[in-house]
Write an enzyme that holds these catalytic residues in place. Structure first.
Site: not given
Lengths: 262, 307
Positions: B22, B70-71, B132
């Site tokens: 994902s 990544n953010s 997340c």
């Protein structure tokens, strides 16, 4: 979008830290439009990990040209590649310049440093006979593509930071001077720009003051280059947009130059 | 020799164990030019939330040694737009569609999403993204606590008949405790690992490279950590594991299967090589032939070691 292995025809130093690479890539050459870019894997290993984006500098038959500056780890590795080696290239990517303008319009192409790279291909595609190319560089020995723009019928003007060639000062100051001399209106002229962020911001502001349309090509670190990772977004008037997909070329009206972008 | 690559995750049958992770594959359309999507074992979508979500401000990604941070922060168009403009494309592929879902703010959103998706036949399974690391203001992830994991998974379990996969965070003290909590709450499978929390600094500016300061690390840099967690979870739970974390090629995919994964997900590798999934499907077949192993299932947890 294609992923191909393209054979390197040549990869030579042209000026200062700038290099010129030609690859044989018929399918890519055919599909590319000015302002679009290629995402190149410069190493088979993990260093550097991600691909590196480069604009399409020129198309010559089935050959595709890249003009780049050796600035970091990725471009250093690219500079070490020899003719006969292959490059893994994904492209053409992104939304390029819209240059379907009528032939009687004036065109001003303005590039700062390596930002000149996509403008040569663009210049070849623009039908207008009235083209001005403004080339900005730090110093005379780093002025790129002067001859090439002249051979395409452009009125070439140069700006260097130290005044060693052409106008002394920023290329954006030169743009102001050109506009003052010609006094064109938005119906008559379009500006196309690529270069450092501060330069592009100044170009947009000058274009706005003169009510002239401008298209600018932005640069951003990218992870995928194909619109999947959502990493390279910037704030625009339409919300967050991907530099790799909605860009890299944006209309000046859409850019906010807000504190939180780039 | 006929090789059987098919595996089962809950109620869904995958023709091979290779799925997408994902957030690294968009909603699949982005990769249609590069590969035959119909060959994939399953597609896991970018996470969808109930309402559209803008995510974090840029800069959102940066390169790190053998990986990236990544953010993104769950940017997505929201459930309605997903159903209307993303799902029809996925449906046409005729392969299992696993929809990743998350709640922003209230865990009630998970239940609402699960209820509404229960009637959507084109969605074959749900992956609960309770891991997340990029939601601003959220100090603890659901998947960092056994109790919260159990509570969330069991409430979603009651709201859906679909196959339920729970995606876990590696930023925990004991992964098998969390995996057990998901299992006892009725999860059909677990997916691990999500990204590892990390950061990177621009020394010239003395500023974080990511606007959000911290982000999630992915890529081969995290592979040994991921592999160990898959192995540990495999030894402690009975439900299938979808293993991921820095898989770049066939050998790294095989490591995860041998450690105990029933299926594997390709994530960051898609950015560097959009054909990675297909190359791995072909590579697995070749490996099984060479090793005279009849099915992919036989590989799962086949690690031989002396105790």
């Amino acid at each position: 979008m294609l992923q191909i292995k393209a054979r390197i025809i040549s990869n030579k130093r042209c000026k200062g830290n700038y290099r010129h690479c030609i690859v044989n890539a018929k399918s890519l050459a055919k599909a590319s439009n000015p302002g679009q870019f290629l995402n190149i894997r410069v190493s088979d290993g993990l260093k550097p990990f991600l691909r590196r984006p480069f604009s399409v500098h020129n198309i010559n038959g089935s050959n595709l040209e890249i003009l780049y500056e050796v600035a970091g780890e990725g471009t250093k590795l690219l500079a070490d590649k020899n003719p006969g080696e292959y490059l893994d290239i994904i492209g053409p990517l992104g939304h390029g310049f819209d240059c379907r303008q009528e032939a009687n319009r004036q065109t001003i192409l303005i590039g700062g440093g390596i930002g000149i790279a996509p403008l040569l291909f663009l210049s070849r595609k623009i039908k207008s006979k009235n083209k001005i190319a403004l080339i900005g560089a730090r110093t005379k020995s780093q002025v790129l593509c002067e001859k090439e723009f002249r051979s395409l019928g452009c009125d070439v003007k140069i700006a260097t930071d130290d005044g060693s060639a052409g106008f002394k000062g920023r290329v954006t100051a030169l743009l102001k001077k050109v506009l003052q001399a010609n006094r064109p209106t938005g119906q008559q002229v379009t500006i196309y720009a690529c270069g450092p962020r501060s330069m592009l911001k100044a170009v947009c502001s000058i274009a706005m003051q003169n009510n002239i349309p401008a298209q600018v090509s932005l640069e951003e670190h990218m992870s995928c280059g194909i619109g999947a990772c959502l990493g390279c977004v910037i704030k625009t008037r339409k919300g967050l947009e991907r530099v790799c997909k909605e860009g890299p070329v944006f209309n000046r009206e859409d850019l906010t130059w807000g504190k939180n972008e780039n | 020799m006929k090789i059987n690559l098919s595996v089962k995750i809950g109620k869904i049958k995958l023709k091979n164990p290779v799925m997408t992770a994902s957030g690294t594959f968009g909603y699949a359309e982005e990769f249609n030019d590069f590969i035959n999507l119909k060959r994939l074992g399953a597609i896991v979508t970018k996470t969808v939330t109930l309402k559209p979500h803008i995510g974090n401000l840029p800069a959102r990604t940066c390169e790190t040694p053998s990986g990236m941070l990544n953010s993104i922060g769950l940017e997505n168009p929201g459930l309605e737009v997903f159903l209307k403009s993303k799902l029809p494309f996925l449906k046409k592929l005729n392969i299992p569609v696993i929809m990743s879902i998350a709640s922003i703010g209230s865990p009630e959103e998970f239940i609402e999403l699960a209820k509404r998706l229960n009637k959507v036949s084109a969605v074959d399974a749900l992956e609960l993204n309770i891991s997340c690391p990029n939601i601003i203001g959220e100090k603890t992830l659901i998947s960092q606590e056994c109790e919260a994991t159990y509570k969330t998974v069991s409430s979603v379990r009651k709201a859906t008949n679909k196959t339920l996969i729970t995606k876990l965070s590696p930023n925990v003290t004991c992964i098998s405790d969390i995996a057990k909590a998901a299992q006892s709450a009725g999860s059909d499978a677990i997916a691990l690992i999500n990204t590892l929390s990390g950061m990177s600094i621009d020394i010239e500016k003395r500023a974080p490279k990511l606007k959000a300061v911290t982000g999630g690390l992915s890529g081969p840099a995290i592979r040994p950590v991921a592999l160990k967690m898959v192995w540990e979870a495999y030894n402690n739970i009975k439900i299938p594991i979808i293993g991921m974390g820095g898989i770049m090629d066939t050998p790294s995919a095989l490591e995860f299967l041998i450690a105990g994964a029933t299926a594997i997900s390709i994530g960051t590798a898609n950015f560097i090589n959009p054909k990675a999934t297909i190359e791995i499907i072909d590579g697995l077949s070749e490996y099984l032939k060479r090793k005279k192993i009849k099915s992919a299932e036989e590989l799962t947890g086949s690690l031989s070691h002396e105790k």
